[in-house]
Design an enzyme around this catalytic site. Sequence first.
Site, PDB file in Angstrom:
ATOM      1  N   LYS A  38       0.773  -1.168   0.137  1.00  0.00           N
ATOM      2  CA  LYS A  38      -0.060  -0.160  -0.012  1.00  0.00           C
ATOM      3  C   LYS A  38       0.950   1.305  -0.277  1.00  0.00           C
ATOM      4  CE  LYS A  38      -3.992   1.740   2.709  1.00  0.00           C
ATOM      5  NZ  LYS A  38      -4.859   1.494   4.049  1.00  0.00           N
ATOM      6  N   SER A  79      -9.580   1.653   2.920  1.00  0.00           N
ATOM      7  CA  SER A  79      -8.541   2.258   1.991  1.00  0.00           C
ATOM      8  C   SER A  79      -7.773   1.623   1.393  1.00  0.00           C
ATOM      9  CB  SER A  79      -7.786   3.483   2.913  1.00  0.00           C
ATOM     10  OG  SER A  79      -7.225   2.906   3.880  1.00  0.00           O
ATOM     11  N   SER A 125      -9.908  -0.564   7.056  1.00  0.00           N
ATOM     12  CA  SER A 125      -9.352  -0.453   5.554  1.00  0.00           C
ATOM     13  C   SER A 125      -8.488  -1.838   5.162  1.00  0.00           C
ATOM     14  CB  SER A 125      -8.325   0.738   5.970  1.00  0.00           C
ATOM     15  OG  SER A 125      -8.844   1.877   5.885  1.00  0.00           O
TER      16      SER A 125
END
Lengths: 469, 434
Positions: free
Chosen positions: A78, A153, A177
């Site tokens: 990420k 996210s 997330s």
Amino acid sequence: MNLNQLTLIETKKGLEEKKFSSVELVKDCLEQIKKVEPKINAFVSLNEEGTLQWAEKADEQRKNGNNLPLMGIPFSFKDNFCTKGVKTTASSKVLDNFIPPYDATVVECLKKAGVLIIGKTNLDAWAHGSSTETSDYGSTKNPWNIGHLPGGSSGGAAASVAADEIIAAIGSETAGSIRQPADWCGVVGLKPTYGRVSRYGVVAMASSLDSPGPLTKTVEDAALILEIIAGNDPLDATTSPKPAEKYSQGLNKSIKGLKIGVSDEYFKDVNPQVKEKVEAAIKLLEKEGCEIVKIKLFPPEYAISVYTILQRSEVSSNLARYDGIRYGNDRTFFGEEAKRRIMLGTYALSAGYYDQYYNKAQKVRTVIVNDFNAAFEKVDVILAPTNPQTALPVGATKDNPMYGEKADALVEPSSIAGLPGINVPCGFSNEGLPIGFQVIGPQFSESLILNVAHKYQMLNPLYKQKPNL
Amino acid sequence: MKLTPVIGLEVHVELKTKSKMFCGCSADYFGQKPNTHTCPVCLGLPGALPVPNKTAIDWCVKIGMALNCKIPLFSKFDRKNYFYPDLAKGYQISQYDQPFCINSSIELKNGKKIGIRRVHMEEDTGKLIHEQGSSLIDFNRSGVPLVEIVTEPDFESADEVVEYLKKLQQIVRYLEVSDADMEKGNMRLEPNISLREEDSKELPKYKVEVKNINSFRFVDKAIEFEIKRQTEELESGKTPTQETRGWNETKNQTISQRSKEEAMDYRYFPEPDIPPIRWNQKYLGELKSQLPELPQKKFDRFQKEYQLNPYDAEILTRERSVADFFVEAVEDGKKLEISPKQIANHIINKKIDVEKVLPAELIKTIVGATQTITMDQGELEKIIDKVLLDNPKAVDDYKGGKEQAMNVLLGAVMKAAGQKLDTNKVKEKIKERI
């Protein structure tokens, strides 16, 4: 079957048995990336050449008889994980030019284990959101239906796993997330206990909640990764001194007699299809010998208010360093969502409001923690839907600033309490969108929730189904 | 209208720990090339996290203990949010409502007690350098440990403030936790000054804070200046503005920097990156046992144990190194029958540099100065007997109770001996022979 479709365990085995090389593996991944990226946009940046070069080196090492646990296996990270020499944006244009001079601890652990960083995945800018729609680098699309959102996210991370672009992904969860995009993309997502995995080098969102963790094809894969990234970090004062466990070793333990708590509060306002699949999963585990215990939990909607106050407050402080003096781009590069959060957090911490908001939220947080503690005196783990609904269509977040919090209602209470949780796929909706459930356990019970999740996955190995991209 | 000054003080003391407050960078930044003592943590880079320096916290608690503060068993760090280009993270890690040390007082010579409200731990900021039309930031100082000591508004004059500051400086130097060198900015002073009517018990409704003071002389001047300035305002019927002022060395006056309207709201909240600190009594006991003998105690003991007058004792205990030197010299001097008073006189009058001389060397010097060549006892007795015979009047006078007569005899013996002898010993001998 292409090599990119393998699970981490399968890949590791194949490489160690020299059934294929790391270069072949990376090439298959890159080919898939080339094919599907235009449709799903999971990555913010890619490191094709570098990864191939590292793969060659890994193969050479292996030929020389050297080995590392995950040598030559490509992962996606990420883009809020600092990677030395590789641009790290947190999907915000504010950091459009930021090349970290250091690796996050999780990145360092995995590099030492031989992992290759094939690219950095998309997220909601600063991890603010549950859709990736607030990313300054375009939204990621759900591999199962590109008209739908991947969640967030860690949406890019989840999509990159679901689309078999890589073998495994590293994401981070503040409240949902990891689990929520894993749910919507039909992959496994493990949010460890707060303090189990180091936050050092992860662009801070809400510091008292952030928990890095893996997104994978199988539960086994997640367990193996956790073994490598968990543990005390002298660079993160909030990591636990407890040693990490051999998480992969207890996966096949019998779960007969295990008490699984189910609370009606977590099934209210849940889409009937989601409810049906999760209930079927509960039945399956009951058949396996688990005891299903009805429990009453504090209604999850209160967690939304608590989370909103605490998270916005911490965000307003954490983003203060991007003041336009360094990092190139100034504050005008903040998107709408970040600005909203900074303003709300600044307000909540202001003189005269602190007691009313922040302090009160902390008190309710304690109530939630105690509520879970009481529940875990009666049951071993809690099982619930991960999300009240399946992946929403692209554009769903428009004009809906509280969209993310509502989408994360069922994961926020456990995040606030710092508990570990794991999403496991358990079915598909009529429209072909994935459905999952979560297993939540007491603090530092990762071995236990992995055990339950793995047992279920063996009974219903949905990871073998692939999206048609 | 008779006005009384109401003065409180905030003092920042920079600790001389090896590493910074929250990272492993060297804290010894003075005179170093800019931005060479930095890392992701003290640069406040994305993702970097603070890990508190245990030694710095121990030292902060020791300062509190030396000032007789209470040490609460629970404490925590907080974030103080504000914008300034030298502040890497956009907030300073400090302590807000639960500092390490609280509630104490220090007594001044006039018997007045100055309340100490709190002693807390925080981090220093970077430094702005304005050069040739551009502004540069040096982060070498960013994250260096600072201890802030806050008093109650109990001072009523600049003299009291300076006396307190000297005491404080002496204590931190005794603890060896800071050089407290004003010129290097190891110790920074911020007095807040206001005036109340003499018979009023209430605190004034305004407060003027003066920043950027780096010497005791300037703090004295700044306070005097403010008292005068505020007196004039009050006497003309105005209330001075609540504001922050800076001391300007060249103009010899304070200058307005920020008024109340622009007062900051620091939006304090608990630092989520650092778990709270819980002490146990055993550990605090250990810290306490590590405290050295403090200046006041040493001052009292020197007078008692070495029969020094307060003047000598005060000078000798001003710095720990001098006091230690003195004690060692006394030990060394014992065998040679050099008295503590002789040593004290020598150190004070000759302004001995204790860094350059060893106590044993000092003793040698003293011996040399009061050289008592030990003369053959028989020979000395012969000389004395002869002198006694030659000076019958003096002998009679002495026997009759005239002490001064001894000096005549002593002088004659010394002269006859032709050498520098220990007068005390010779005196004894003369008494013996009479």
